[in-house]
Motif scaffolding. Structure first.
Motif, PDB file in Angstrom:
ATOM      1  N   LEU A 884       0.828  -1.207   0.000  1.00 56.74           N
ATOM      2  CA  LEU A 884       0.000   0.000   0.000  1.00 56.74           C
ATOM      3  C   LEU A 884       0.865   1.262   0.000  1.00 56.74           C
ATOM      4  CD1 LEU A 884      -3.043  -0.761   2.317  1.00 56.74           C
ATOM      5  CD2 LEU A 884      -3.078  -0.115  -0.097  1.00 56.74           C
ATOM      6  N   ARG A 885       1.974   1.239   0.691  1.00 54.73           N
ATOM      7  CA  ARG A 885       2.866   2.415   0.656  1.00 54.73           C
ATOM      8  C   ARG A 885       3.326   2.684  -0.770  1.00 54.73           C
ATOM      9  NH1 ARG A 885       5.036   0.278   5.602  1.00 54.73           N
ATOM     10  NH2 ARG A 885       6.808  -0.629   4.495  1.00 54.73           N
ATOM     11  N   LYS A 886       3.632   1.606  -1.510  1.00 53.37           N
ATOM     12  CA  LYS A 886       4.046   1.780  -2.905  1.00 53.37           C
ATOM     13  C   LYS A 886       2.871   2.246  -3.765  1.00 53.37           C
ATOM     14  CE  LYS A 886       5.993  -2.268  -3.676  1.00 53.37           C
ATOM     15  NZ  LYS A 886       6.771  -3.260  -4.428  1.00 53.37           N
ATOM     16  N   LEU A 891       0.347   6.258  -7.108  1.00 54.16           N
ATOM     17  CA  LEU A 891      -0.889   6.940  -7.495  1.00 54.16           C
ATOM     18  C   LEU A 891      -0.914   8.390  -7.048  1.00 54.16           C
ATOM     19  CD1 LEU A 891      -3.628   4.218  -6.780  1.00 54.16           C
ATOM     20  CD2 LEU A 891      -2.464   4.736  -8.930  1.00 54.16           C
ATOM     21  N   GLY A 892       0.037   8.785  -6.220  1.00 51.10           N
ATOM     22  CA  GLY A 892       0.066  10.165  -5.739  1.00 51.10           C
ATOM     23  C   GLY A 892      -1.069  10.485  -4.790  1.00 51.10           C
ATOM     24  N   VAL A 893      -1.426   9.527  -3.928  1.00 51.03           N
ATOM     25  CA  VAL A 893      -2.502   9.741  -2.966  1.00 51.03           C
ATOM     26  C   VAL A 893      -1.944   9.571  -1.564  1.00 51.03           C
ATOM     27  CG1 VAL A 893      -4.255   8.938  -4.585  1.00 51.03           C
ATOM     28  CG2 VAL A 893      -3.231   7.308  -2.985  1.00 51.03           C
ATOM     29  N   SER A 894      -2.722  10.009  -0.587  1.00 57.22           N
ATOM     30  CA  SER A 894      -2.258   9.910   0.800  1.00 57.22           C
ATOM     31  C   SER A 894      -3.238   9.174   1.697  1.00 57.22           C
ATOM     32  CB  SER A 894      -2.016  11.322   1.369  1.00 57.22           C
ATOM     33  OG  SER A 894      -3.209  12.094   1.287  1.00 57.22           O
ATOM     34  N   GLY A 901     -10.661   6.908  -6.888  1.00 53.90           N
ATOM     35  CA  GLY A 901     -10.630   7.952  -7.910  1.00 53.90           C
ATOM     36  C   GLY A 901      -9.351   7.912  -8.720  1.00 53.90           C
ATOM     37  N   ALA A 902      -8.224   7.651  -8.036  1.00 45.08           N
ATOM     38  CA  ALA A 902      -6.953   7.594  -8.750  1.00 45.08           C
ATOM     39  C   ALA A 902      -6.913   6.420  -9.713  1.00 45.08           C
ATOM     40  CB  ALA A 902      -5.801   7.503  -7.744  1.00 45.08           C
ATOM     41  N   LEU A 903      -7.469   5.282  -9.294  1.00 47.67           N
ATOM     42  CA  LEU A 903      -7.514   4.122 -10.195  1.00 47.67           C
ATOM     43  C   LEU A 903      -8.373   4.417 -11.412  1.00 47.67           C
ATOM     44  CD1 LEU A 903      -7.880   1.154  -7.675  1.00 47.67           C
ATOM     45  CD2 LEU A 903      -5.890   1.689  -9.079  1.00 47.67           C
ATOM     46  N   ALA A 904      -9.507   5.094 -11.194  1.00 47.03           N
ATOM     47  CA  ALA A 904     -10.386   5.429 -12.318  1.00 47.03           C
ATOM     48  C   ALA A 904      -9.681   6.360 -13.294  1.00 47.03           C
ATOM     49  CB  ALA A 904     -11.667   6.067 -11.796  1.00 47.03           C
ATOM     50  N   ASP A 905      -8.919   7.336 -12.766  1.00 43.20           N
ATOM     51  CA  ASP A 905      -8.186   8.254 -13.636  1.00 43.20           C
ATOM     52  C   ASP A 905      -7.151   7.516 -14.475  1.00 43.20           C
ATOM     53  OD1 ASP A 905      -9.662  10.302 -12.627  1.00 43.20           O
ATOM     54  OD2 ASP A 905      -8.134  10.963 -11.186  1.00 43.20           O
TER      55      ASP A 905
END
Length: 906
Positions: A884-886, A891-894, A901-905
């Motif tokens: 998950l850290r990777k 994905l540039g999320v925190s 949302g990042a996966l959808a993008d």
């Protein structure tokens, strides 16, 4: 720790460098697994010893397989884990309980293997959280079955736990131990000639002729133990002048023979001492000395054995090499073996270790002994309570051999056969059933013997020839145990379904047998009646009964009938029921660790997800299947993989799997595989626009009416034949799909509507396409919704309704592209070009997330905690956290909330 000598590491730079890299990786926070493979005496144990030295001060745990202990479930695993049990309380409660029960630390429900494996994985991860952990397992080829399976499972799942798991496995003739295939390995070979000569010169006390030395080096292949041991049998004259020599035969046997001759030269008391030590597998010094006192042997008998460099008496007692143990064991006569076992039995505390005492008493017995046999049966009960089915089978088999009463002997032989079957070890079942049939069996036992023999045969040969033995067993059970007869007859139906066209009368014979059974309202009985109706009266007549059977599935225990339940849902065209059944089955199997359910549930679930268009999730599940697959699950895995590859339109990998299915189907008499291969070919070629090939494949597939598959194949045949200019063929397939439509489910109604659009009255085509789209959307059948839009768009373009065609084709292209239906997306793109619209070819970007990271990201996005994700994917929570850290970084999320949302993008 393993015995080793520094001199034997001469010329091992390659192996030592590999072990140093392994330690560096583990200290850097990564897990490493390695199997050191090589013949006896080549230096594997010495390398483990050197690894332990270089790992200091890291905590190191050690276990070794011992042939004499291979029938004790979890014996080696428990030794490996014992120093780590202080971390047990950190595991989820269900895993704690599984490990405590498996190790005999508490009572509870017998744990399934996968649950124990997950608990061991978690235990290693928790221990390594404080400091990198080194786990060493010597003589892995002699591990008990459960330890071997679980450690192999753990080895495949370690990733980021800072654990080194290193096995040393003796190979013979290139053969590898069942279970460790696929793990990273390093073959340990003999020394190079110069190093071998140096080792030999340093070990000899007399001059040696150069040609004799070269001959010894050549004949030993540079094996260090052989170089040190074989020359001991040569006289100074033979060494100096080359008379005589090491001789011929397998190297390990020659070295063992050398040890045996050295043992025979020792005093009688010393030989007896070595034999007791060889039969006491864990090196328990106090137990050894208690047994020796019972034999009247004093401590002074140890000195000659130590002086001969055969054994070291410490805590624990260790033989110089496993070949010494086997030389002592195999060289003893029957009377000496019985005396040693008797002494060990008397010296063993019955309260602390009743199973080993019973085992020693069994081997000390001169003839049948009911007291010993009964003790072994109690040991079998304890093994079963811990989940050790293979160990229980071994205890019961020995108990049967020692039982004086013929009736009891037969009963125990049957129980041993049943335990072997439950352990997925069917090979011993026929012999045990035959032994049971030598004694008096009552009618129920005789019928049970037939059932066990038939089920064992169906496990090893599940296709052609499996049906009739099961039917014969069901017939014998009918007047005695109707419920067991129905269950056995249902198994015969399953065998007939898989045999398919290779046993064309199998289903009819099963239906005829089932009609003679008393009706039953249990789940198996309900499915049995539905299958009888399907076979005798056709699918339409069976639809109401299949629907009733599905409604009867209200308990997790009902998932024992997973195969007919999943097939009933698909035969009805009820995708939602299929998703529900397979979802429940996967959850149940993960929670309980039931391998027999999970190995089938995963590919069934993957296939159901394919039709929703959730290809990524289907791939995830299929990626898990090889790690848990039993024979029962492999054929279903091939089917699901072929469907996924075909719908993705990846021609080469799809054809490779399809070809494997066809070969497997022919070789093993699994006609259903041939039918599914034909269906998958039709799907693939329809997607590629190769309609004549798709039609030929669908026609071959439709030559026999396979459960489920015939509906799928008819749908492909309508499309292929209508596009290949064969309206007559399309019309025949359309008629068969009209029967399916009477099931009344969205899938069946949608397939019928599309067939009507393709092969029915042209003036009604548009209405039928719209009807099909509505049914597929309502049923959640994303794959067929996209395909129908494509067919509709193609039809609209041929009607010169270009603007309207573009709408449907754009939607088809977008949906197919999003799902990964590459060939169908390309078909839509070409059609759009024909309407005058330019469509950019999608070029896949770099794979941002690995497959494992993507699986974890999807589960985390839906709210699953790390422990739950780990349980689903058979990973430790710490590995999940590492992934998950990777994922967050890539994905540039925190936070988890941002993942979806990042996966959808992306």
């Amino acid at each position: 720790m393993p015995h080793h000598a520094s001199r034997r590491l001469l010329g091992r730079d390659r192996e030592l460098e590999a072990l140093d890299r392994l330690l560096r990786d583990v200290r850097d926070g990564r897990s490493r697994v390695l199997v050191l493979r090589g013949e006896a005496g080549v230096g594997k144990s010495a390398l483990l010893g050197r690894l332990a030295e270089r790992a200091a001060p890291l905590p190191t745990v050690f276990a070794a397989g011992v042939e004499a202990e291979s029938d004790f479930a979890y014996s080696a695993l428990q030794r490996l884990c014992a120093p780590l049990l202080s971390h047990l309380d950190r595991l989820p409660p269900v895993q704690q309980e599984a490990l405590r029960v498996a190790f005999g630390l508490s009572a509870g429900n017998p744990p399934e293997m996968l649950l124990v494996g997950l608990a061991v994985l978690g235990l290693l991860a928790e221990a390594a959280a404080e400091s990198p952990l080194v786990c060493l397992v010597d003589d892995a080829q002699a591990l008990d079955l459960m330890s071997r399976r679980i450690l192999a499972f753990v080895g495949r799942r370690l990733e980021a736990e800072s654990v080194a798991l290193v096995f040393a496995e003796r190979t013979s003739g290139g053969q590898r131990t069942e279970g460790f295939a696929g793990l990273p390995d390093l073959t340990v070979r003999g020394l190079a000639d110069d190093d071998a000569r140096a080792l030999l010169d340093g070990a000899l006390s007399a001059p040696v002729d150069a040609r004799v030395r070269d001959r010894i080096v050549a004949e030993t292949g540079g094996n260090p133990l052989a170089l040190l041991e074989l020359p001991r049998d040569l006289s100074p004259a033979e060494l100096a002048f080359g008379l005589g020599g090491p001789g011929a035969g397998p190297l390990a046997s020659r070295v063992e023979d050398g040890f045996r001759r050295r043992v025979e030269a020792l005093p009688a008391d010393t030989r007896a001492l070595l034999l007791v030590a060889a039969l006491e597998p864990v090196g328990d010094a106090p137990l050894l000395w208690r047994a020796l006192r019972l034999l009247g042997i004093g401590i002074e008998a140890a000195a000659p054995a130590e002086a001969a460099d055969l054994i070291t008496f410490g805590a624990p007692v260790r033989f110089r090499h496993p070949l010494v143990r086997s030389a002592v064991w195999r060289g003893a006569d029957a009377g000496a073996l019985r005396a040693a076992h008797h002494a060990l039995a008397e010296a063993t505390d019955a309260g602390r270790d009743p199973d080993r005492q019973a085992w020693h008493r069994a081997h000390a017995a001169v003839g049948p002994d009911e007291r010993v046999a009964a003790a072994l049966e109690r040991s079998a009960d304890r093994a079963l309570a811990r989940g050790g089915r293979a160990a229980a089978a071994a205890f019961l088999e020995r108990a049967s051999a020692l039982t004086p009463d013929p009736t009891e002997r037969a009963r125990r032989a049957l129980a041993a056969a049943a335990a072997h079957l439950a352990a997925a070890l069917p090979d011993r079942v026929p012999d045990l059933v035959a032994a049971a049939e030598l004694g008096p069996l009552d009618p129920l036992q005789s019928a049970e013997a037939s059932r066990l023999r038939a089920k064992a045969s169906s496990m090893t040969h599940p296709g052609l020839g499996a049906v009739q033995p099961l039917l014969d067993a069901a017939a014998r059970l009918t007047p005695l145990d109707p419920a067991a007869a129905r269950e056995t007859c249902l198994a015969a139906f399953g065998a007939a379904v898989w045999a398919g066209r290779h046993d064309a009368s199998g289903l009819r014979r099963a239906a005829q047998a089932a009609r003679g059974l008393p009706p039953g309202d249990e789940t198996a009985g309900v499915f049995l009646r539905a299958l009888v109706t399907w076979t005798a009266d056709g699918p339409v007549a069976a639809f109401p009964l299949l629907a009733r059977a599905l409604r009867a599935l209200t308990r997790d225990e009902d998932l024992a009938v997973l195969w007919p339940a999943a097939n009933a849902a698909v035969e009805l065209g009820d995708l939602r029921a299929w998703l529900d059944i397979t979802g429940r089955a996967v959850r149940f199997a993960r929670t309980t660790g039931t391998l027999s359910v999970l190995s089938t549930a995963l590919p069934y679930r993957a296939a159901s997800l394919v039709y929703t268009g959730r290809f990524a999730e289907a791939r995830d599940l299929l990626a898990e299947t090889p790690a848990v697959a039993e024979a029962a699950g492999m054929a279903t895995h091939l089917v699901s993989t072929s469907l996924l590859n075909a719908y993705q339109g990846r021609e080469r990998p799809a054809l490779e799997v399809i070809g494997a299915m066809e070969r497997e189907g022919e070789q093993r008499g699994l006609g259903r595989l041939n039918a599914m291969a034909a269906c998958a070919r039709a799907v693939l070629h329809n997607g590629l626009g190769n309609y004549p090939a798709a039609m030929d494949a669908a026609l071959r597939g439709g030559e026999y009416q396979d459960l489920v598959v015939h509906h799928w194949t008819c749908g492909e045949l309508v499309e292929a034949a209508s596009r290949a200019g064969r309206p007559d063929v399309a019309a025949g397939a359309r008629e068969r799909l009209a029967d399916w439509g009477r099931a009344g489910t969205p899938w069946a109604l949608g397939a019928q509507a599309v067939a009507d659009a393709l092969a029915g009255a042209p003036e009604r085509a548009e209405d039928h396409y719209r009807e099909g789209l509505d049914h597929f959307a309502r049923g959640g059948l994303g794959v067929f919704e996209a395909r129908t839009r494509l067919l509709f768009g193609e039809w609209l373009r041929r009607q010169n309704r270009r603007a309207r065609a573009r709408e449907e084709l754009r939607a088809a292209h977008a949906a197919a592209s999003a799902m990964g239906m590459e060939a169908y997306a390309e078909r839509a793109r070409r059609e759009l070009l024909a309407t005058g619209e330019t469509v950019r070819v999608r070029t896949p970007g770099p794979q941002v997330l690995t497959a494992q990271e993507a699986r974890i990201a999807r589960l985390a996005a839906t709210g699953h905690p790390n422990a739950d994700i780990g349980a689903q994917l058979f990973l430790s929570p710490r590995t999940v956290e590492w992934h998950l850290r990777k994922v967050f970084a890539k994905l540039g999320v925190s936070s988890r909330r941002e993942i979806e949302g990042a996966l959808a993008d992306r």
